[in-house]
Design an enzyme around this catalytic site. Structure first.
Site, PDB file in Angstrom:
ATOM      1  N   ASN A 157       0.802  -1.240   0.000  1.00  0.00           N
ATOM      2  CA  ASN A 157       0.000   0.000   0.000  1.00  0.00           C
ATOM      3  C   ASN A 157       0.828   1.280   0.000  1.00  0.00           C
ATOM      4  O   ASN A 157       0.378   2.293  -0.527  1.00  0.00           O
ATOM      5  CB  ASN A 157      -1.045  -0.016   1.125  1.00  0.00           C
ATOM      6  N   ARG A 165      11.247   3.442   5.413  1.00  0.00           N
ATOM      7  CA  ARG A 165      11.056   3.568   6.859  1.00  0.00           C
ATOM      8  C   ARG A 165      11.821   2.456   7.593  1.00  0.00           C
ATOM      9  O   ARG A 165      12.054   2.525   8.797  1.00  0.00           O
ATOM     10  CB  ARG A 165       9.545   3.513   7.175  1.00  0.00           C
ATOM     11  N   LYS A 180      12.301  -7.737   1.016  1.00  0.00           N
ATOM     12  CA  LYS A 180      11.368  -8.575   0.245  1.00  0.00           C
ATOM     13  C   LYS A 180      10.089  -7.742   0.067  1.00  0.00           C
ATOM     14  O   LYS A 180       9.270  -7.636   0.989  1.00  0.00           O
ATOM     15  CB  LYS A 180      11.087  -9.857   1.028  1.00  0.00           C
ATOM     16  N   GLU A 256       4.874  -4.137  12.272  1.00  0.00           N
ATOM     17  CA  GLU A 256       3.879  -3.084  11.996  1.00  0.00           C
ATOM     18  C   GLU A 256       2.710  -3.782  11.315  1.00  0.00           C
ATOM     19  O   GLU A 256       2.787  -4.124  10.130  1.00  0.00           O
ATOM     20  CB  GLU A 256       4.479  -2.025  11.056  1.00  0.00           C
ATOM     21  N   CYS A 290      -3.237   1.391   6.702  1.00  0.00           N
ATOM     22  CA  CYS A 290      -3.349   0.720   8.000  1.00  0.00           C
ATOM     23  C   CYS A 290      -3.918   1.650   9.059  1.00  0.00           C
ATOM     24  O   CYS A 290      -4.496   1.206  10.037  1.00  0.00           O
ATOM     25  CB  CYS A 290      -1.984   0.200   8.436  1.00  0.00           C
ATOM     26  N   GLU A 387     -10.749  -5.020   9.155  1.00  0.00           N
ATOM     27  CA  GLU A 387     -10.090  -3.922   8.451  1.00  0.00           C
ATOM     28  C   GLU A 387     -10.682  -3.885   7.036  1.00  0.00           C
ATOM     29  O   GLU A 387     -10.518  -4.836   6.267  1.00  0.00           O
ATOM     30  CB  GLU A 387      -8.585  -4.237   8.416  1.00  0.00           C
TER      31      GLU A 387
HETATM   32  P1  NAP Z   1       0.280  -9.069   3.772  1.00  0.00           P
HETATM   33  O1  NAP Z   1      -0.559  -9.924   2.948  1.00  0.00           O
HETATM   34  O2  NAP Z   1       0.479  -9.415   5.196  1.00  0.00           O
HETATM   35  O3  NAP Z   1       1.696  -8.985   3.023  1.00  0.00           O
HETATM   36  C1  NAP Z   1       2.746  -8.193   3.500  1.00  0.00           C
HETATM   37  C2  NAP Z   1       4.067  -8.760   3.025  1.00  0.00           C
HETATM   38  O4  NAP Z   1       4.223 -10.070   3.555  1.00  0.00           O
HETATM   39  C3  NAP Z   1       4.183  -8.890   1.514  1.00  0.00           C
HETATM   40  O5  NAP Z   1       5.518  -8.647   1.138  1.00  0.00           O
HETATM   41  C4  NAP Z   1       3.824 -10.348   1.279  1.00  0.00           C
HETATM   42  O6  NAP Z   1       4.405 -10.886   0.116  1.00  0.00           O
HETATM   43  C5  NAP Z   1       4.447 -11.000   2.498  1.00  0.00           C
HETATM   44  N1  NAP Z   1       3.813 -12.266   2.869  1.00  0.00           N
HETATM   45  C6  NAP Z   1       2.530 -12.655   2.665  1.00  0.00           C
HETATM   46  N2  NAP Z   1       2.343 -13.898   3.173  1.00  0.00           N
HETATM   47  C7  NAP Z   1       3.532 -14.282   3.691  1.00  0.00           C
HETATM   48  C8  NAP Z   1       3.975 -15.467   4.345  1.00  0.00           C
HETATM   49  N3  NAP Z   1       3.161 -16.501   4.599  1.00  0.00           N
HETATM   50  N4  NAP Z   1       5.269 -15.524   4.732  1.00  0.00           N
HETATM   51  C9  NAP Z   1       6.105 -14.500   4.494  1.00  0.00           C
HETATM   52  N5  NAP Z   1       5.746 -13.354   3.882  1.00  0.00           N
HETATM   53  C10 NAP Z   1       4.471 -13.248   3.495  1.00  0.00           C
HETATM   54  O7  NAP Z   1      -0.214  -7.544   3.773  1.00  0.00           O
HETATM   55  P2  NAP Z   1      -0.579  -6.634   2.535  1.00  0.00           P
HETATM   56  O8  NAP Z   1      -1.873  -7.113   1.974  1.00  0.00           O
HETATM   57  O9  NAP Z   1       0.589  -6.489   1.623  1.00  0.00           O
HETATM   58  O10 NAP Z   1      -0.741  -5.228   3.260  1.00  0.00           O
HETATM   59  C11 NAP Z   1      -1.903  -4.851   3.902  1.00  0.00           C
HETATM   60  C12 NAP Z   1      -1.772  -5.052   5.397  1.00  0.00           C
HETATM   61  O11 NAP Z   1      -0.631  -4.360   5.882  1.00  0.00           O
HETATM   62  C13 NAP Z   1      -2.941  -4.460   6.156  1.00  0.00           C
HETATM   63  O12 NAP Z   1      -3.336  -5.322   7.175  1.00  0.00           O
HETATM   64  C14 NAP Z   1      -2.364  -3.170   6.742  1.00  0.00           C
HETATM   65  O13 NAP Z   1      -3.022  -2.720   7.893  1.00  0.00           O
HETATM   66  C15 NAP Z   1      -0.957  -3.573   7.012  1.00  0.00           C
HETATM   67  N6  NAP Z   1      -0.089  -2.398   7.087  1.00  0.00           N
HETATM   68  C16 NAP Z   1       0.381  -2.036   8.316  1.00  0.00           C
HETATM   69  C17 NAP Z   1       1.168  -0.901   8.415  1.00  0.00           C
HETATM   70  C18 NAP Z   1       1.695  -0.464   9.747  1.00  0.00           C
HETATM   71  O14 NAP Z   1       2.561   0.401   9.773  1.00  0.00           O
HETATM   72  N7  NAP Z   1       1.235  -1.006  10.851  1.00  0.00           N
HETATM   73  C19 NAP Z   1       1.501  -0.167   7.276  1.00  0.00           C
HETATM   74  C20 NAP Z   1       0.994  -0.577   6.049  1.00  0.00           C
HETATM   75  C21 NAP Z   1       0.208  -1.715   5.970  1.00  0.00           C
HETATM   76  P3  NAP Z   1       3.523 -11.187  -1.198  1.00  0.00           P
HETATM   77  O15 NAP Z   1       2.994  -9.876  -1.643  1.00  0.00           O
HETATM   78  O16 NAP Z   1       4.501 -11.763  -2.132  1.00  0.00           O
HETATM   79  O17 NAP Z   1       2.453 -12.129  -0.769  1.00  0.00           O
END
Ligand code: NAP
Length: 483
Positions: A157, A165, A180, A256, A290, A387
């Site tokens: 996102n 960061r 990654k 995060e 997020c 969410e």
């Molecule tokens: P996500 O599905 O958790 O993926 C995040 C990262 O993890 C991606 O690089 C993804 O790679 C990788 N990943 C996914 N499954 C994995 C696994 N089983 N093992 C290792 N790595 C894995 O999250 P997203 O859909 O990209 O992002 C949205 C989420 O991020 C929301 O929940 C949002 O709230 C949160 N977020 C939090 C913050 C904060 O600062 N707290 C900031 C931004 C976003 P692939 O893309 O290759 O699957």
């Protein structure tokens, strides 16, 4: 112009200062969420590549950690200058692969670059402590040391800002890194690899590994004894899996994770200020943030007027490809995200919710969803508990501050929260009772490089940005000294 720009990006893996294909020559497609067209094909790292990246990062570690802090600061400062000099190029790529509007993408580039400047300054400011043991037996020397090889996993996102960061404080601390990026947005990360190369980051200090096999990459890197740190931004669900894996080697973790931000409008709130803040907190990145406001709690005495004003503002937003002029809300990142938003709205409506504006998914191509405002939502509707990650505002009335606080805290998440009210003392006392790591009072925009960012409860562990972000990449060493 954008096609030329995409053509110019290196699309292989960046390991040890070299660009190379994946060991099995595998690649994956990157798509534009506004058109669903394939815009690039990127190398997909394997377990073998992941081990090569750990070796490169590990080998580069001692020299990088031994560099004078000011040399690391100068390289970070140069990265900042280079990124801003190419702000429009970065913004175009972010907009094309992630979907956000160009104006928002420019904002992200500035925010992303600001971490390089901030941590260039912090790199030369952190110091240890010295004191005498109370019993007088020895002197106490406290130093901070780089934690070591760091795996950085980022979401789609904010593909630039979520990466810098982490990279900037890691480099400032003297750590070497393996990034990654999310598979939806690898191009921004690959541009960053070239940026750091140009800024003079030595080979092996920043490695970038796009991959379709994210768990293979993280498992391989985290099973390696040479890896000492995981800094993850993404969903709570994936965070949980990674924390379990990290336990095997007792890897230092900064997490995060997801949010479910409440936005409380007290009865004395200024309706112009609060409805504008609500719009900002909701619609940033089409709701895919997020810290995006997820649940609006509005005092019953102003509920109708606030709902009317927010609906009017949301209905005026122009939806379309983020790269086009005059667009306020771009597409969602992919079909799954759009499907989720659509089904959450559908379920709430079936249970009796009223849609004041929006509520439709325009015909494709592209993963668009109309800015939507809903009221009369039954408590059991899933949309109030998850969410949303889309441009949908749910508004629920409350009767007094205690009830608002109770509803706000009724979640496993605790990342961000917002309170609007003219009496700042009262707004602050409500904010004080909310379990969230980041709070906005009478404003919807709350991210700041110099402020600690992170969540309570299942929204995370640790903080990014500010001085705290640097300490996530440092170990503390105490030396008892006699002389
Ligand atoms: P996500 O599905 O958790 O993926 C995040 C990262 O993890 C991606 O690089 C993804 O790679 C990788 N990943 C996914 N499954 C994995 C696994 N089983 N093992 C290792 N790595 C894995 O999250 P997203 O859909 O990209 O992002 C949205 C989420 O991020 C929301 O929940 C949002 O709230 C949160 N977020 C939090 C913050 C904060 O600062 N707290 C900031 C931004 C976003 P692939 O893309 O290759 O699957």
């Amino acid at each position: 112009m954008i096609d030329e720009l995409i053509k110019g990006i290196r699309k292989d893996l960046y390991i040890g200062g070299e660009w190379r294909e994946a060991s099995d020559h595998g690649r994956f497609d990157v798509r534009d969420p506004a058109t669903e067209e394939v815009i690039a094909s990127v190398a997909s790292a394997t377990a073998e590549d992941a081990t090569a990246a750990v070796t490169a990062a590990y080998d580069a570690g001692p020299e990088w950690a031994a560099r004078a802090p000011i040399e690391r600061a100068d390289i970070l400062r140069k990265s900042y200058d280079l990124m801003l000099a190419r702000c429009d190029d970065y913004a175009s790529i972010i907009s094309r692969e992630e979907g956000k509007t160009l104006a928002e993408a420019r904002g992200e580039v500035n925010y992303a670059a600001s971490f390089m400047r901030w941590f260039a300054e912090e790199a030369v400011r952190f110091s240890g402590r010295f004191g005498r043991a109370p019993a007088g037996g020895n002197n106490i020397l406290v130093q901070h040391k780089p934690v070591g090889v760091s795996l950085l996993i980022t979401p789609w996102n904010f593909p630039a800002a979520m990466a810098t960061r982490k990279i900037a404080p890691a480099l400032a601390a003297g750590c070497t890194t393996i990034l990654k990026p999310a598979s939806e947005t690898p191009l921004t990360a690959l541009m960053l690899a070239s940026l750091y190369e140009e800024a003079g980051v030595p080979p092996g200090v920043v490695n970038v590994l796009p991959s379709r096999s994210s768990s293979v990459i993280s498992n391989t890197i985290m099973s390696d004894d040479r890896t000492r740190k995981l800094s993850f931004t993404g969903s709570t669900e994936v965070g949980r899996i990674l924390l379990t894996k990290a336990a095997e080697k007792i890897i230092n973790c900064s997490m995060e994770l997801g949010g479910n931000a409440p936005f409380i409008v007290l009865d004395d709130a200024d309706l112009d200020v609060s409805s504008e803040a609500a719009l900002v907190a909701k619609i940033r990145n089409a709701g895919e943030s997020c810290i995006g406001a997820n649940r609006f709690y509005v005092h019953s005495s102003i509920f109708n007027e606030f709902s009317k004003r927010l609906s009017a503002k949301m209905s005026q937003l122009k939806v379309g490809p983020g790269m086009d002029a005059g667009i306020d809300v771009g597409p969602l990142v992919n079909a799954d995200t759009c499907d989720k938003v659509e089904s959450l709205v559908k379920q709430a409506v079936e249970l009796g919710a009223t849609v004041l504006t929006g509520g439709r998914r325009p015909d494709g191509p592209g993963h668009f969803y109309e800015p939507t405002v809903m009221v009369d939502i039954p408590t059991e509707a899933e949309i109030l508990h998850t969410e949303i990650f889309g441009p949908v505002a749910t508004i629920v009335p409350f009767e007094d501050d205690d009830q608002a606080v109770e509803m706000a805290n009724n979640t496993i998440f605790g990342l961000a929260a917002y309170v609007c009210g003219k009496d700042i003392g009262r707004a602050l006392s409500v904010a004080d009772r909310i379990d969230a790591g980041v709070m906005g009072i009478n404003r919807g925009f709350i991210s700041d490089t110099s402020a600690p960012f992170g969540g309570f409860k299942q929204s995370g562990i640790g903080r990014e940005g500010s001085q705290d972000g640097l300490h996530e990449f440092l170990e503390t060493k105490y030396v008892a000294v006699d002389w």
